[in-house]
Structure formats: C-alpha cells, structure tokens
Design an enzyme around this catalytic site. Structure first.
Site, mmCIF file in Angstrom:
data_model
loop_
_atom_site.group_PDB
_atom_site.id
_atom_site.type_symbol
_atom_site.label_atom_id
_atom_site.label_comp_id
_atom_site.label_asym_id
_atom_site.label_seq_id
_atom_site.Cartn_x
_atom_site.Cartn_y
_atom_site.Cartn_z
ATOM 1 N N THR A 1 -82.036 -129.920 -71.860
ATOM 2 C CA THR A 1 -81.823 -130.762 -70.503
ATOM 3 C C THR A 1 -83.101 -130.952 -69.715
ATOM 4 O OG1 THR A 1 -81.787 -128.939 -69.273
ATOM 5 C CG2 THR A 1 -79.027 -129.245 -70.655
ATOM 6 N N TYR B 1 -84.266 -118.062 -58.599
ATOM 7 C CA TYR B 1 -83.736 -118.274 -59.689
ATOM 8 C C TYR B 1 -83.852 -117.536 -59.396
ATOM 9 C CZ TYR B 1 -82.137 -120.607 -63.868
ATOM 10 O OH TYR B 1 -81.220 -120.281 -65.036
#
Length: 271
Positions: A214, A179
C-alpha cells in the site's frame, strides 16, 4: 533486489486471491462497517466483504476516497454507503454508527482497519502529539465504535469484531514507539473485548499483517522489506482481506480472542 520493487505489475493481486469470492452469498443479509476503507487494505476488505454478499459501510476521514470505494462496490453489483468521519472523536464515531444503522438497518461485522504511521524514530525523538494520535486512532476509535455498535452486535446472529493490528504489535522493532505501542494496546483491547462478550455471541479477533503493498510502504523501501520476509515479497491487500473475510464468516464461528498472523513467515523469524 526484489522483483516486486522493479515491476509495478507485481502490485496486482495474485489471481488466486481474486477468486476468493466464489461463494458470493456467504455473507448475504449482513452489514459490515470497515474503517479506513477509502484506500489500501481497508478498500480491499470492503470490496471482498461486499463480493461475499454483505452490505458495506465505507467509513473514512477522506470523503473522496470513501465515495470512490463505495462507488466501486455499487458498480460491481454490491450494496454500499460512504460515511465520512474522524472516528477519534467519540461523538462523530457514535454518529457514524447511528447513520450506518439508519441507512442499512444494523451492524453485524465491524472491521477496525483505520490506521497510520509516523516517523520511524527512537524514544528520544518520539513526538508526543504523534504518539497520542496513534493511540487515538488505534485504541480510542475502536473502543468508541464498538461501544456504540453493541446494541446491534448483540442483536446479530453472527456478530464479528475484527481488528487489523500488526505483527509489530507482537514483535516490536525497537523504534516507531507510537505505532508499536498502539498496535500492542490494540491487541490487549481485542482480547479484553473477546473475553467480555463471548457469552453474548460476539466474536472478537485480530489479524496481524506484516508489510503490505500500500502507500504506507513507498517503492524505494520494498526491496529492503522483502529481504526480511521468508516468502520474499510483501502481502497484497487482498490477501489480508481474505483473512478478514474468513473471520467474518460462519466458518469462523468457533474462533474468538485470537490473533491471526498474515506476514509471509516474518513473525517466525522474529521480525
């Protein structure tokens, strides 16, 4: 413990964010394509751009999610189409652009939002397949889509390419190698595009959020995340969308090659 962690209602966007679309014609006549727009931050980007007058392509690998977001936009009086594709495959990314142009007539705003994160592991436990997949979604896919969209971006009077990167592409956290590396590479891609296309009037920028409310941040981790953010809470998706809407607008006509942090102050303390 953070009040956000204890109160599910805190996941609702602040009223000040929900009124950002006061000028509902600001993007009228423009076509925006948002990747990963079926849910989360991508959904917020798509909905806000549509509320400002843009026709929006909701592009997602999940057909149900894409259709749901597009239906929400239509029900609110906007114009939207849903397209399903795995944009890490060049041919499918190119087909998605071609289909968007066929149905909506062009592309003015391209928002590279699609992303994912795998296990938070150190170098020795980094899975190579996951590492490669993160590069594909964060670097390869934006390259495929932007390249395919160039004829229409060049024809636009207000072309915008907006990357949704991450503050961890600027300040790595010492793990989650795939990431971190993918997001840092994404920023390099953005700056290179910005420099190449500046004379053609295509403005290319990035937004670097911190933690957002989220599904990528489970409820059990919210309190720990909030403790590391000077403002004491996570971002609402609509707050990231506000930065995207600004960069997509005429108000940002003199901004290109820039990284816009939206992280509650986390970057200033080195998180």
């Amino acid at each position: 413990m953070s009040q956000t962690a204890n109160n599910p209602a805190a996941r609702a966007a602040p009223k000040s964010v929900l009124t950002l679309s006061a000028d509902a014609s600001r993007l009228h006549g423009r076509v925006a394509l948002v990747t990963g727009a079926g849910r989360g931050a991508g959904r917020a980007h798509a909905r806000l751009l549509a509320s400002l007058g843009a026709a929006v392509v909701v592009l997602d690998i999940d057909a149900d999610a894409a259709n749901h977001t597009a239906a929400e936009i239509e029900q609110a009086g906007g114009r939207s189409i849903a397209i399903t594709a795995d944009i890490t495959q060049r041919a499918l990314a190119e087909q998605a652009i071609a289909r968007s142009v066929e149905l909506l007539g062009g592309i003015d705003i391209l928002v590279h939002n699609a992303g994912l994160i795998y296990s938070m592991t150190g170098l020795e436990n980094t899975d190579e397949a996951n590492f490669d997949r993160l590069l594909q979604i964060n670097v390869h896919a934006p390259m495929y889509l932007t390249r395919a969209a160039l004829p229409w971006l060049r024809a636009s009077r207000a072309a915008r390419v907006i990357f949704i990167s991450s503050q961890w592409g600027q300040v790595p956290d010492g793990h989650s190698y795939g990431y971190m590396v993918a997001k840092a590479a994404q920023l390099g891609l953005m700056k290179t595009m910005a420099k190449e296309f500046v004379r053609e009037g295509i403005l290319v920028n990035a937004v670097t959020p911190g933690a957002i409310l989220t599904r990528m941040v489970p409820d059990e981790y919210i309190a720990d995340e909030c403790a590391n953010i000077p403002l004491g809470r996570l971002a609402h998706p609509e707050e990231i969308a506000a930065a995207v809407a600004f960069l997509a607008s005429d108000q940002a006509a003199f901004i290109t090659g820039q990284v816009i942090p939206v992280n509650g102050g986390a970057l200033m303390v080195g998180i």
